[in-house]
Design a protein around this motif. Structure first.
Motif, PDB file in Angstrom:
ATOM      1  N   PHE A 364       0.847  -1.188   0.000  1.00  0.00           N
ATOM      2  CA  PHE A 364       0.000   0.000   0.000  1.00  0.00           C
ATOM      3  C   PHE A 364       0.886   1.242   0.000  1.00  0.00           C
ATOM      4  CE2 PHE A 364      -2.492  -3.347   1.951  1.00  0.00           C
ATOM      5  CZ  PHE A 364      -3.731  -3.202   1.361  1.00  0.00           C
ATOM      6  N   ALA A 365       0.482   2.223  -0.791  1.00  0.00           N
ATOM      7  CA  ALA A 365       1.259   3.463  -0.841  1.00  0.00           C
ATOM      8  C   ALA A 365       1.193   4.214   0.477  1.00  0.00           C
ATOM      9  CB  ALA A 365       0.745   4.345  -1.984  1.00  0.00           C
ATOM     10  N   ALA A 366       0.096   4.052   1.231  1.00  0.00           N
ATOM     11  CA  ALA A 366      -0.073   4.785   2.485  1.00  0.00           C
ATOM     12  C   ALA A 366       0.549   4.087   3.675  1.00  0.00           C
ATOM     13  CB  ALA A 366      -1.566   5.018   2.749  1.00  0.00           C
ATOM     14  N   LEU A 367       1.010   2.845   3.503  1.00  0.00           N
ATOM     15  CA  LEU A 367       1.580   2.092   4.622  1.00  0.00           C
ATOM     16  C   LEU A 367       3.067   1.886   4.412  1.00  0.00           C
ATOM     17  CD1 LEU A 367      -1.197  -0.619   5.165  1.00  0.00           C
ATOM     18  CD2 LEU A 367      -0.960   1.620   6.241  1.00  0.00           C
ATOM     19  N   PRO A 368       3.859   1.987   5.470  1.00  0.00           N
ATOM     20  CA  PRO A 368       5.313   1.849   5.303  1.00  0.00           C
ATOM     21  C   PRO A 368       5.754   0.416   5.056  1.00  0.00           C
ATOM     22  CG  PRO A 368       4.763   2.150   7.618  1.00  0.00           C
ATOM     23  CD  PRO A 368       3.479   2.325   6.859  1.00  0.00           C
ATOM     24  N   GLU A 369       4.990  -0.550   5.543  1.00  0.00           N
ATOM     25  CA  GLU A 369       5.379  -1.953   5.407  1.00  0.00           C
ATOM     26  C   GLU A 369       4.306  -2.711   4.635  1.00  0.00           C
ATOM     27  OE1 GLU A 369       8.195  -3.192   6.275  1.00  0.00           O
ATOM     28  OE2 GLU A 369       8.949  -1.383   7.277  1.00  0.00           O
ATOM     29  N   PRO A 370       4.703  -3.742   3.862  1.00  0.00           N
ATOM     30  CA  PRO A 370       3.701  -4.553   3.156  1.00  0.00           C
ATOM     31  C   PRO A 370       2.878  -5.389   4.115  1.00  0.00           C
ATOM     32  CG  PRO A 370       5.905  -5.459   2.860  1.00  0.00           C
ATOM     33  CD  PRO A 370       6.086  -4.152   3.555  1.00  0.00           C
ATOM     34  N   VAL A 371       1.713  -5.796   3.676  1.00  0.00           N
ATOM     35  CA  VAL A 371       0.771  -6.584   4.466  1.00  0.00           C
ATOM     36  C   VAL A 371       0.668  -7.965   3.840  1.00  0.00           C
ATOM     37  CG1 VAL A 371      -1.607  -6.749   5.311  1.00  0.00           C
ATOM     38  CG2 VAL A 371      -0.484  -4.513   5.131  1.00  0.00           C
ATOM     39  N   GLU A 372       0.693  -8.980   4.681  1.00  0.00           N
ATOM     40  CA  GLU A 372       0.617 -10.358   4.207  1.00  0.00           C
ATOM     41  C   GLU A 372      -0.834 -10.820   4.182  1.00  0.00           C
ATOM     42  OE1 GLU A 372       3.153 -11.939   3.000  1.00  0.00           O
ATOM     43  OE2 GLU A 372       4.535 -10.305   3.513  1.00  0.00           O
ATOM     44  N   GLY A 373      -1.126 -11.723   3.265  1.00  0.00           N
ATOM     45  CA  GLY A 373      -2.467 -12.286   3.138  1.00  0.00           C
ATOM     46  C   GLY A 373      -2.420 -13.602   2.386  1.00  0.00           C
ATOM     47  N   HIS A 374      -3.582 -14.131   2.067  1.00  0.00           N
ATOM     48  CA  HIS A 374      -3.663 -15.379   1.313  1.00  0.00           C
ATOM     49  C   HIS A 374      -4.909 -15.342   0.439  1.00  0.00           C
ATOM     50  CE1 HIS A 374      -6.191 -16.108   4.867  1.00  0.00           C
ATOM     51  NE2 HIS A 374      -6.901 -16.920   4.075  1.00  0.00           N
ATOM     52  N   VAL A 375      -4.880 -16.154  -0.601  1.00  0.00           N
ATOM     53  CA  VAL A 375      -6.013 -16.218  -1.541  1.00  0.00           C
ATOM     54  C   VAL A 375      -7.151 -16.973  -0.884  1.00  0.00           C
ATOM     55  CG1 VAL A 375      -6.783 -17.059  -3.783  1.00  0.00           C
ATOM     56  CG2 VAL A 375      -4.488 -16.091  -3.541  1.00  0.00           C
ATOM     57  N   GLU A 376      -8.334 -16.349  -0.883  1.00  0.00           N
ATOM     58  CA  GLU A 376      -9.518 -16.964  -0.284  1.00  0.00           C
ATOM     59  C   GLU A 376     -10.525 -17.415  -1.329  1.00  0.00           C
ATOM     60  OE1 GLU A 376     -12.790 -15.047   2.455  1.00  0.00           O
ATOM     61  OE2 GLU A 376     -10.982 -15.478   3.616  1.00  0.00           O
TER      62      GLU A 376
END
Length: 489
Positions: A364-376
């Motif tokens: 995200f451009a607004a967040l300093p660190e990437p966010v982890e997730g998974h395909v649902e």
């Protein structure tokens, strides 16, 4: 005649000088070019002689042949300056008492031809002298053959040599299967999950008399949102009251017929008709109750619209005094900020590599660190315009700052484990269809390898065969090695 002989002599010298046969003792190329230049000079001399003396000789002959009855010929206007003489009378031609021979036609012609032959002999002597001096064979110094290292794209025995001046512009890297490179990149956006968004509309035609919430306010199920005044709501309540009265009346009539039947004074068909009347009124009462229940919380001619889900007021479209009706614009929009997911738009050619539970990295451009997730979940409906399908990604854990409508870049990891991944600039196209890379054998020396390419992951491409992990290849500037490549992959 002089010009023709000069032309023949010059042609012989040209053929003799340009025949470069070192093995037979003939002159070298340098000597041949020198003789060619001398031959050109001979051609020029022949042209001058032919043009000057030949033309003047014709004029002189015309003047002599035109000797007439006047008894004199004006040679000074027709002959060259060396042959001019004063006017001679006719009697001088027939007498030799003065001891001086007259200028006859034969003498003039002979004098001009002698001068032409002298120039011709001098020119031929120079040509033959130069040719004789150059008749000795010229020894050529032996040259040791060196590997080609200068021109771009030079090769020998399948190897390509890169000049030292071009090496700083060529980047060499070892190849390997990098998981971060074998990822599908797609644009994404944050959205509410299915059922986490509610757009509340008007249940009945009417007019807005009160708004109970503001934008950004949290609400629970059953909280009042909007109050609407509606004449039709009053009609629904009146129908409900009438249905209740009719049911009570039908019950009384049936009870009366039952008592009369016990006393023996009643009729059976009247008792059956009272039963049917009661069932009909009860059906009407149920219909009126359902109609009123659809209005929500209401009394008399007012209806209070309530929240159907828990969440936050996102938008408020209605204003006090606005006329509303069912099926029109929504009044209030509510969303649950705790029920979010990310929708990635994946190109149709990449869908086969996406699987459930695949790891996803969201930037995200607004967040300093990437966010982890998974395909649902993976959508099956492809947008015909963009040729993309939605892939639903669930965020792992808490993600402060992620709000609906934010844009992100999704990197979906693929299960590819075969081959290696290299930058697209490392692969060149030969002959329009053959994919090749250049493997470094030693410093400045490369060999060409034909490779089989697999899937393309953005700026990287998968190579299935042709190179092995650990080999060093040119990943940029490969066109400096092989300038004959048509294009980059």
């Amino acid at each position: 005649m002089a010009g023709g002989v000069t032309f023949l002599a010059g042609s012989f010298a040209l053929i003799y000088g340009l025949s470069d046969l070192p093995d037979r003792g003939r002159p070298s190329k340098v000597t041949g070019y020198t003789l060619a230049g001398i031959t050109g000079g001979l051609w020029l001399v022949g042209g001058i002689l032919w043009g000057v003396y030949g033309k003047r000789l014709d004029k002189l002959e015309t003047a002599v042949l035109g000797f007439g009855g006047r008894g004199r010929v004006r040679l000074q206007t027709a002959a060259p300056s060396c042959c001019r003489a004063a006017p001679v009378s006719a009697s001088a031609w027939r007498s030799s008492e003065s001891g001086v021979r007259p200028m006859t036609r034969q003498r003039i012609t002979r004098a001009l031809r002698c001068r032409a032959l002298r120039c011709l002999a001098l020119s031929m002597g120079l040509a033959l002298g130069t040719g004789c001096k150059s008749s000795q064979p010229v020894e050529v110094a032996s040259v040791t053959q060196q590997p080609p290292t200068g021109p771009l794209g030079s090769s020998e025995d399948g190897l390509h040599f890169l000049p030292a001046a071009s090496r700083p512009y060529v980047e060499i890297q070892p190849v390997a299967m990098e998981p971060e490179h074998a990822a599908i990149k797609a644009p994404a956006r944050v959205a509410f999950r299915d059922g986490a968004l509610s757009r509340v509309g008007a249940p009945i035609p009417g007019r807005v008399v009160k708004l109970h919430v503001e934008v950004g306010e949290k609400v629970k199920v059953g909280d009042p949102l909007v109050t609407i005044a509606s004449p039709e709501a009053s009609s629904f309540h009146m129908e409900l009251a009438r249905a209740r009265i009719e049911v009570e009346t039908a019950k009384d009539q049936l009870e009366r017929q039952n008592q009369m039947a016990k006393q023996g004074v009643g009729r059976e068909y009247e008792r059956v008709a009272a039963q049917h009347r009661l069932a009909e009124t009860q059906a009407s009462l149920q219909h009126a109750q359902k109609a009123v229940s659809l209005l929500g919380k209401s009394s008399g001619g007012t209806v209070v619209v309530e929240a159907a889900i828990e969440g936050m007021v996102l938008r408020r479209f209605a204003t006090v005094g606005a006329q509303v009706e069912p099926g029109g614009d929504p009044l209030i929009e509510i969303g649950n900020p705790n029920a979010l997911w990310v929708v990635a738009e994946v190109f149709q050619d990449d869908l086969a590599l996406v699987h459930d539970s695949s790891k996803v990295t969201l930037e995200f451009a607004a967040l300093p660190e990437p966010v982890e997730g998974h395909v649902e979940g993976i959508g099956v409906l492809i947008d015909t315009g963009l040729r993309r399908a939605p892939v639903y990604v669930a965020i792992d854990g808490e993600a402060p700052g992620v709000t609906p409508g934010m844009f992100a870049r999704a990197k979906i990891q693929t299960p590819s484990t075969t081959g290696v991944t290299v930058p697209r600039t490392a692969v060149l196209i030969k002959e329009g269809k053959i994919s090749v890379v250049y493997v470094e054998e030693r410093e400045g020396v490369f060999s060409r390898r034909e490779v089989a390419t697999g899937h393309t992951f953005g700026e990287y491409v998968q190579i299935l065969s042709g190179v092995k992990p650990g080999e060093r290849i040119a990943v940029s500037g490969a066109l400096l090695i092989d300038g004959t490549a048509q294009r980059i992959l």
